[in-house]
Design a protein around this motif. Structure first.
Motif, PDB file in Angstrom:
ATOM      1  N   GLN A 145      -5.294  -4.886  -2.895  1.00 18.39           N
ATOM      2  CA  GLN A 145      -6.718  -4.755  -3.157  1.00 18.39           C
ATOM      3  C   GLN A 145      -7.411  -6.114  -3.181  1.00 18.39           C
ATOM      4  OE1 GLN A 145      -6.673  -2.582  -6.943  1.00 18.39           O
ATOM      5  NE2 GLN A 145      -6.806  -0.639  -5.837  1.00 18.39           N
ATOM      6  N   LYS A 146      -8.700  -6.113  -2.795  1.00 25.30           N
ATOM      7  CA  LYS A 146      -9.528  -7.313  -2.918  1.00 25.30           C
ATOM      8  C   LYS A 146     -10.785  -6.969  -3.704  1.00 25.30           C
ATOM      9  CE  LYS A 146     -12.030  -6.741   1.485  1.00 25.30           C
ATOM     10  NZ  LYS A 146     -12.309  -7.392   2.796  1.00 25.30           N
ATOM     11  N   ARG A 147     -11.332  -7.991  -4.334  1.00 22.79           N
ATOM     12  CA  ARG A 147     -12.530  -7.801  -5.165  1.00 22.79           C
ATOM     13  C   ARG A 147     -13.760  -7.940  -4.271  1.00 22.79           C
ATOM     14  NH1 ARG A 147     -13.423  -5.520 -10.165  1.00 22.79           N
ATOM     15  NH2 ARG A 147     -15.166  -6.530 -11.248  1.00 22.79           N
ATOM     16  N   ALA A 148     -14.561  -6.871  -4.189  1.00 18.23           N
ATOM     17  CA  ALA A 148     -15.752  -6.882  -3.332  1.00 18.23           C
ATOM     18  C   ALA A 148     -16.847  -6.072  -4.005  1.00 18.23           C
ATOM     19  CB  ALA A 148     -15.428  -6.295  -1.957  1.00 18.23           C
ATOM     20  N   GLY A 149     -18.035  -6.667  -4.145  1.00 21.33           N
ATOM     21  CA  GLY A 149     -19.163  -5.957  -4.730  1.00 21.33           C
ATOM     22  C   GLY A 149     -18.930  -5.514  -6.153  1.00 21.33           C
ATOM     23  N   GLY A 150     -18.156  -6.314  -6.904  1.00 20.09           N
ATOM     24  CA  GLY A 150     -17.901  -5.979  -8.299  1.00 20.09           C
ATOM     25  C   GLY A 150     -16.861  -4.893  -8.486  1.00 20.09           C
ATOM     26  N   ARG A 151     -16.204  -4.481  -7.390  1.00 18.86           N
ATOM     27  CA  ARG A 151     -15.194  -3.424  -7.478  1.00 18.86           C
ATOM     28  C   ARG A 151     -13.944  -3.855  -6.719  1.00 18.86           C
ATOM     29  NH1 ARG A 151     -17.798   2.101  -5.499  1.00 18.86           N
ATOM     30  NH2 ARG A 151     -15.750   2.812  -6.239  1.00 18.86           N
ATOM     31  N   TRP A 152     -12.834  -3.175  -7.031  1.00 18.53           N
ATOM     32  CA  TRP A 152     -11.587  -3.412  -6.305  1.00 18.53           C
ATOM     33  C   TRP A 152     -11.486  -2.427  -5.150  1.00 18.53           C
ATOM     34  CZ3 TRP A 152      -8.860  -7.642  -6.837  1.00 18.53           C
ATOM     35  CH2 TRP A 152      -8.944  -8.362  -8.032  1.00 18.53           C
ATOM     36  N   LYS A 153     -11.281  -2.979  -3.957  1.00 18.91           N
ATOM     37  CA  LYS A 153     -11.205  -2.174  -2.738  1.00 18.91           C
ATOM     38  C   LYS A 153      -9.807  -2.280  -2.140  1.00 18.91           C
ATOM     39  CE  LYS A 153     -13.169  -1.736   1.915  1.00 18.91           C
ATOM     40  NZ  LYS A 153     -14.137  -2.328   2.888  1.00 18.91           N
ATOM     41  N   THR A 154      -9.178  -1.144  -1.878  1.00 20.97           N
ATOM     42  CA  THR A 154      -7.848  -1.129  -1.283  1.00 20.97           C
ATOM     43  C   THR A 154      -7.962  -1.406   0.220  1.00 20.97           C
ATOM     44  OG1 THR A 154      -6.990   0.430  -2.919  1.00 20.97           O
ATOM     45  CG2 THR A 154      -5.801   0.275  -0.834  1.00 20.97           C
ATOM     46  N   VAL A 155      -7.207  -2.393   0.698  1.00 19.87           N
ATOM     47  CA  VAL A 155      -7.256  -2.768   2.111  1.00 19.87           C
ATOM     48  C   VAL A 155      -5.924  -2.517   2.817  1.00 19.87           C
ATOM     49  CG1 VAL A 155      -9.090  -4.463   1.771  1.00 19.87           C
ATOM     50  CG2 VAL A 155      -6.691  -5.167   1.539  1.00 19.87           C
ATOM     51  N   GLY A 156      -4.963  -1.941   2.104  1.00 20.51           N
ATOM     52  CA  GLY A 156      -3.666  -1.639   2.707  1.00 20.51           C
ATOM     53  C   GLY A 156      -2.707  -1.151   1.647  1.00 20.51           C
ATOM     54  N   SER A 157      -1.626  -0.538   2.099  1.00 19.97           N
ATOM     55  CA  SER A 157      -0.610  -0.072   1.163  1.00 19.97           C
ATOM     56  C   SER A 157       0.718   0.054   1.893  1.00 19.97           C
ATOM     57  CB  SER A 157      -1.003   1.277   0.556  1.00 19.97           C
ATOM     58  OG  SER A 157      -0.998   2.301   1.543  1.00 19.97           O
ATOM     59  N   GLN A 158       1.809   0.100   1.121  1.00 20.82           N
ATOM     60  CA  GLN A 158       3.125   0.337   1.686  1.00 20.82           C
ATOM     61  C   GLN A 158       4.068   0.849   0.614  1.00 20.82           C
ATOM     62  OE1 GLN A 158       3.907  -3.966   2.742  1.00 20.82           O
ATOM     63  NE2 GLN A 158       5.959  -3.454   1.994  1.00 20.82           N
ATOM     64  N   ARG A 159       5.083   1.591   1.072  1.00 22.52           N
ATOM     65  CA  ARG A 159       6.112   2.095   0.177  1.00 22.52           C
ATOM     66  C   ARG A 159       7.042   0.964  -0.239  1.00 22.52           C
ATOM     67  NH1 ARG A 159       6.065   6.846  -2.633  1.00 22.52           N
ATOM     68  NH2 ARG A 159       4.926   8.417  -1.454  1.00 22.52           N
ATOM     69  N   VAL A 160       7.379   0.912  -1.527  1.00 17.76           N
ATOM     70  CA  VAL A 160       8.271  -0.135  -2.035  1.00 17.76           C
ATOM     71  C   VAL A 160       9.255   0.482  -3.019  1.00 17.76           C
ATOM     72  CG1 VAL A 160       6.577  -1.994  -1.757  1.00 17.76           C
ATOM     73  CG2 VAL A 160       6.696  -0.738  -3.917  1.00 17.76           C
ATOM     74  N   HIS A 161      10.356  -0.222  -3.228  1.00 17.90           N
ATOM     75  CA  HIS A 161      11.336   0.143  -4.238  1.00 17.90           C
ATOM     76  C   HIS A 161      11.164  -0.760  -5.465  1.00 17.90           C
ATOM     77  CE1 HIS A 161      13.368   2.677  -1.336  1.00 17.90           C
ATOM     78  NE2 HIS A 161      13.442   1.665  -0.495  1.00 17.90           N
ATOM     79  N   THR A 162      11.664  -0.328  -6.594  1.00 17.35           N
ATOM     80  CA  THR A 162      11.621  -1.152  -7.796  1.00 17.35           C
ATOM     81  C   THR A 162      12.324  -2.478  -7.551  1.00 17.35           C
ATOM     82  OG1 THR A 162      11.647   0.821  -9.190  1.00 17.35           O
ATOM     83  CG2 THR A 162      12.253  -1.270 -10.233  1.00 17.35           C
ATOM     84  N   GLY A 163      11.653  -3.581  -7.872  1.00 16.74           N
ATOM     85  CA  GLY A 163      12.233  -4.902  -7.703  1.00 16.74           C
ATOM     86  C   GLY A 163      12.151  -5.458  -6.297  1.00 16.74           C
ATOM     87  N   GLU A 164      11.552  -4.718  -5.372  1.00 20.48           N
ATOM     88  CA  GLU A 164      11.484  -5.189  -3.985  1.00 20.48           C
ATOM     89  C   GLU A 164      10.499  -6.342  -3.840  1.00 20.48           C
ATOM     90  OE1 GLU A 164      10.343  -3.465   0.483  1.00 20.48           O
ATOM     91  OE2 GLU A 164      10.665  -2.078  -1.198  1.00 20.48           O
ATOM     92  N   VAL A 165      10.899  -7.367  -3.100  1.00 17.11           N
ATOM     93  CA  VAL A 165      10.004  -8.477  -2.792  1.00 17.11           C
ATOM     94  C   VAL A 165       9.172  -8.104  -1.568  1.00 17.11           C
ATOM     95  CG1 VAL A 165       9.890 -10.863  -1.987  1.00 17.11           C
ATOM     96  CG2 VAL A 165      11.459 -10.237  -3.819  1.00 17.11           C
TER      97      VAL A 165
END
Length: 424
Positions: free
Chosen positions: A378-398
């Protein structure tokens, strides 16, 4: 027990996997055991350690057991009155027996009796602490001749042999080196000088060559303390033989040189662990601490820098501040205040999220996920947090990812109900 359980639970909640437990040899064996390799010898005092190991295992934490400080019966004679207790030429053979007793006791099969049943398995043992300081091994020098590395090599090899004779699969970590030293003849040996002496190397970091080494050092993992006491995690040590956070790569080069020259056993490459880092916060340390938010930022940046330089584990000293400031440099390094209130560094440690570089309207970010699921960027835009991407991750994954981000724009990660600190 209530205090221990609470803070081991907090360690787990901080998305940590390892609990480093320090124990002094002198507290385990204040008097000389008749059968020092036998963990059932009545001279041993394992009760407190047993309880700590059981509790850590109950919180699903891997234990790293750091052992140092010899009892009086296991030191050489004629110790000067000025030396720290437990440091004067500790006897390697006796330390080897202790390693065997520990690995046997914490093999996962040993039952000391009582209602608790067999003790949990401990797989990682750190042989001594900061052996390049006179606070832990003396003498460091005899005149200008470096002495402590030779003393320590015997201790390390004996302990390694003792642990392996009880549990071949256990892993021995070399004692984490303190980050700063002094010129030859002082009470502290610079870590890279100590390491070269330990590994029978000559030369400087950029051009190391093998020396004679009839007694090669034995270790499965290399420990180091790349603490940066002179500033943030990007500030290198002034002396090229010291190792602060951004200098960890020089330790890696030294170890790899020894491995390539077959000066360390067993063969092959071994992992590098930063077994202690820290920054103090203000409050409570008004003399030397940084702001809690700066401490948080330093810790998450240090995690990324150390991982980039080859560290496969990083351990913070400590989970919470001491109840009172005993001395600077050790009392205010927790990710919780002594009261139990979390600092911003708790969030940073649990969910680090760092911009590593910017290129135009994009930024590269680095993170380590505190949970499994879909991480949102997420990035901060217009006083709000906007999601710009996502991905599946495991616990502890870098995680490493490019994000569209305008100059100066803050970013963060979010997974489930957890958010990282904003970075910008």
């Amino acid at each position: 027990p209530k205090v221990r359980g609470r803070w081991l639970q907090a360690t787990s909640a901080a998305s940590s996997q390892i609990a480093r437990l320090n124990i002094t040899w002198s507290s385990l064996a204040p008097s000389k055991p008749s059968h020092p390799g036998d963990p059932a010898d009545p001279a041993y005092r394992f009760g407190t350690l047993d309880a700590a190991v059981r509790s850590a295992a109950g919180h699903h934490l891997t234990v790293l057991l750091t052992v140092y400080s010899a009892p009086s019966w296991a030191q050489a004679r004629h110790a000067p009155s000025s030396v720290s207790p437990g440091t004067w030429r500790p006897k390697a053979g006796a330390f080897g027996h202790l390693g065997h007793a520990l690995a046997k006791r914490y093999s996962g099969h040993y039952n000391p009796g009582g209602a608790g049943g067999p003790l949990p398995r401990v797989r990682f043992y750190e042989a001594w602490n900061e052996p390049n300081l006179s606070a832990y091994i003396t003498p460091q020098y005899r005149g200008k001749h470096q002495t402590s590395a030779g003393i320590y090599r015997k201790l390390l090899n004996a302990f390694y042999g003792g642990v392996k004779s009880a549990q071949r699969g256990d892993r021995v970590v070399s004692g984490g080196l303190a980050p700063y030293g002094e010129d030859p003849g002082g009470d502290r040996t610079r870590p890279l000088i100590f390491l070269r002496k330990l590994l029978c190397l000559h030369g400087k970091t950029a051009s190391l060559h093998a020396g004679k080494c009839p007694d090669k050092a034995h270790m499965d993992i290399v420990g180091d303390h790349p603490i940066d006491t002179s500033g943030g995690p990007n500030r290198s040590a002034i002396n090229p033989n010291d190792v602060a956070t951004p200098d960890f790569k020089n330790l890696r080069k030294t170890v790899r040189a020894a491995e390539s020259h077959h000066l360390v056993k067993p063969g092959g490459h071994r992992p590098l662990w930063a077994t202690e880092i820290w920054w103090e916060s203000n409050p409570p340390d008004h003399a030397e601490g940084v702001s809690p938010m700066k401490q948080a930022r330093y810790l998450e940046v240090a995690l990324q820098l150390l991982a980039r330089q080859g560290a496969s584990a990083v351990i913070n000293l400590q989970i919470r501040d001491a109840a009172r400031t005993i001395n600077p440099g050790s009392s205010a390094t927790g990710v919780f205040f002594a009261s139990g209130k979390p600092k911003p560094s708790f969030t940073a440690w649990r969910f680090p999220f760092v911009i590593t570089s910017r290129h135009g309207n994009h930024a590269k970010v680095w993170s380590r996920s505190p949970a499994g699921g879909r991480m949102r960027f997420q990035k901060r835009a217009g006083g709000r947090w906007k999601t710009v991407g996502s991905q599946r991750v495991h616990t502890g994954e870098v995680v490493r990812r490019n994000m569209p981000v305008a100059h100066g724009q803050a970013v963060r990660g979010r997974i489930r109900l957890l958010s990282s600190l904003p970075f910008g």
